[in-house]
Design an enzyme around this catalytic site. Structure first.
Site, PDB file in Angstrom:
ATOM      1  N   CYS A 149      30.131 -16.011  40.988  1.00 17.17           N
ATOM      2  CA  CYS A 149      29.761 -16.735  42.220  1.00 17.17           C
ATOM      3  C   CYS A 149      29.857 -15.786  43.428  1.00 17.17           C
ATOM      4  O   CYS A 149      29.272 -14.703  43.386  1.00 17.17           O
ATOM      5  CB  CYS A 149      30.640 -17.967  42.368  1.00 17.17           C
ATOM      6  SG  CYS A 149      30.127 -19.035  43.723  1.00 17.17           S
ATOM      7  N   ASP A 174      22.155 -24.526  36.747  1.00 15.37           N
ATOM      8  CA  ASP A 174      23.073 -24.314  37.874  1.00 15.37           C
ATOM      9  C   ASP A 174      22.514 -24.973  39.139  1.00 15.37           C
ATOM     10  O   ASP A 174      21.440 -24.597  39.606  1.00 15.37           O
ATOM     11  CB  ASP A 174      23.249 -22.805  38.098  1.00 15.37           C
ATOM     12  CG  ASP A 174      24.430 -22.474  38.979  1.00 15.37           C
ATOM     13  OD1 ASP A 174      24.864 -23.362  39.735  1.00 15.37           O
ATOM     14  OD2 ASP A 174      24.919 -21.336  38.917  1.00 15.37           O
ATOM     15  N   HIS A 190      27.036 -24.146  36.688  1.00 16.03           N
ATOM     16  CA  HIS A 190      27.667 -23.062  37.429  1.00 16.03           C
ATOM     17  C   HIS A 190      29.041 -22.665  36.847  1.00 16.03           C
ATOM     18  O   HIS A 190      29.355 -21.488  36.710  1.00 16.03           O
ATOM     19  CB  HIS A 190      27.838 -23.519  38.880  1.00 16.03           C
ATOM     20  CG  HIS A 190      28.203 -22.445  39.838  1.00 16.03           C
ATOM     21  ND1 HIS A 190      27.341 -21.449  40.209  1.00 16.03           N
ATOM     22  CD2 HIS A 190      29.351 -22.203  40.509  1.00 16.03           C
ATOM     23  CE1 HIS A 190      27.934 -20.647  41.077  1.00 16.03           C
ATOM     24  NE2 HIS A 190      29.161 -21.077  41.266  1.00 16.03           N
TER      25      HIS A 190
END
Lengths: 117, 369
Positions: B157, B314, B343
């Protein structure tokens, strides 16, 4: 589809709720995703956030100001004082880390082939 | 024996006994009690033994205690960098389902960076600081502790965003392998994903938020993330728990994940401003105009071997935000891995052990000796 005869089972009291949920959840989820992805949602959320921040600002400022005065009157450090100390501590930590790096470097055994001084 | 068929007794219609109904309701009450306990308590997570080897301000670097003899270990250590607005414990969720444990068992010298929760004094921290002040120090310490001049880095991320910029700005720092997980890098498509739509809107002003609040509260970020899929996050997740409440394995997994999800931390105001203004709104990284401390981030200079892991479902970092980098980086050895999942699910979900982890490990193993 749920068989009508299976809609209520007294031995599974939550079963009927599950049937209702299973029948509607996907549609509800898709509808909500479409809603939050819309231009109208983005605009209204931004406007609400802005309104909240703007309206709460003066109140927040008044509270902070009176708290600072009170703390100063009591000879106690304010939030700003603590923040400044914390920033200085971080700077000291960085200096220490730099010193540690130099120490590590100088204490490292020489690599094969290095000429000793 | 007579030829006549034996008469079969007719089965009476099944009417539940009162005692059966009572026990069913009793079971529902017990399940509700368990549900309530699981939802409101914390599970033990991040239990793989590790030692702190470095700290600066709130950031800490941990080294996991190796579980295989030194002779069987991979030569190149691995540094895991998670996002700045969540705890990194998701990489070590629970015994038996921990990426850290998995990699340790396969002989990696494993390090974990925890950025920590920023305090009011950290409100001006930016990506410049994370990338060029903290990360180089961490890398130096890692090299010193491991005794290896090369290292691999796994960024997830916003940790992947920081890792990418570091790899491009410090290509000669010994980074051999870079693994990016759900990396938000390319924001050219303004219609992709809720975050992009919301933050790109002209009425959304990150500067005002930071000016009024300093650091951005974790609750605000958490609510924003949950609002991307409101029904699933606010209801579906709890319904899934209820459906599986009598399965101890599923309950343990849910409990661990919920513990991590609940542990929210604020995001440094300066970094938030940069994220919204420079990345989401202006797409500076991919445009080649992103500069950290005066140094322009040139992705062509990223030369490390690259594995780019993309989650196909995601909703936080849509695949298009991670794909673009493959055409820009200077790496000769580069690969994209597309994984079914979301995610977080691609690394912490049920299928991670079978799908994502082995692929990452296999890719890294071939490049870690």
């Amino acid at each position: 589809m749920t068989n009508p005869e299976e809609q209520f089972n007294p031995l599974d009291p939550t079963g009927i709720l599950k049937s209702v949920r299973d029948a509607n959840m996907d549609a509800w989820a898709k509808m909500m995703v479409n809603l939050v992805q819309s231009e109208a949602y983005a605009e209204s959320t931004a406007a609400m956030l802005d309104a909240w921040l703007t309206s709460s600002g003066p109140f927040q400022k008044a509270v902070e100001s009176s708290m600072s005065q009170t703390m100063a009157g009591l000879n106690l450090p304010t939030r700003d004082d603590m923040t400044r100390i914390a920033e200085r501590l971080t700077n000291i930590e960085m200096r220490l880390d730099d010193i540690e790096a130099k120490l590590d470097e100088s204490l490292q055994p020489p690599k094969p082939g290095d000429q000793g001084s | 024996m007579s030829d006549q068929p034996t008469p079969v007794a007719e089965t009476p219609p099944q009417v539940p006994m009162f005692s059966d109904m009572c026990s069913a309701w009793h079971r529902v009450a017990e399940n509700w009690d368990r549900f309530n306990r699981v939802v409101t308590t914390d599970a033990k997570i991040a239990q793989t033994p590790k030692e702190q080897v470095w700290a600066l301000n709130k950031a800490k670097l941990y080294r996991f205690i190796p579980t295989v003899p030194e002779t069987e270990r991979k030569r190149i250590p691995l540094l895991m960098v998670f996002a700045i607005m969540n705890r990194p414990h998701v990489l070590d969720l629970r015994p038996g389902h921990s990426f850290a444990e998995y990699m340790l068992q396969r002989g990696y010298d494993l390090y974990l960076l925890d950025w920590g929760a920023p305090g009011p004094e950290d409100k001006n921290l930016t990506f410049d600081d994370y990338t060029l002040e903290y990360l180089p120090r961490i890398v130096r310490k890692l090299k010193h502790v491991s005794g290896c001049s090369e290292f691999s880095m796994l960024g997830w991320c916003l940790g992947a965003l920081i890792s990418t910029m570091y790899a491009a700005l410090r290509p000669d720092d010994g980074l051999k392998n870079l693994i990016l997980l759900t990396a938000p890098l390319d924001f050219s498509d303004k219609s992709a994903g809720g975050f992009t739509r919301w933050s790109s809107h002209s009425a959304f002003n990150a500067d005002t938020i930071v000016q009024k609040l300093g650091n951005v509260p974790g609750e605000m970020i958490d609510t924003g993330a949950k609002m991307l899929k409101p029904v699933e996050n606010f209801f579906g997740s709890y319904m899934m728990l209820w459906d599986n409440i009598e399965k101890p394995g599923a309950v343990d997994a849910w409990h661990a994940m919920n513990t991590w999800v609940r542990d929210i931390i604020p995001m440094a105001g300066g970094a938030y401003q940069q994220l919204i203004n420079d990345f989401y709104k202006e797409n500076r990284l991919m445009e080649g105009t992103m500069a950290l401390r005066g140094e322009t981030v040139d992705l062509h200079k990223l030369r490390a071997n690259l594995l780019n892991v993309i989650a196909e479902a995601d909703h936080i970092t849509p695949p298009c935000q991670s794909e673009g980098i493959m055409n820009v980086v200077g790496s000769e050895d580069k690969e994209v891995l597309r994984v079914r999942g979301g995610h977080i699910g691609i690394m912490a979900g049920r299928g991670a052990e079978k799908n994502t982890w082995p692929h990452i490990e296999g890719w890294l193993a071939a490049r870690s000796d």
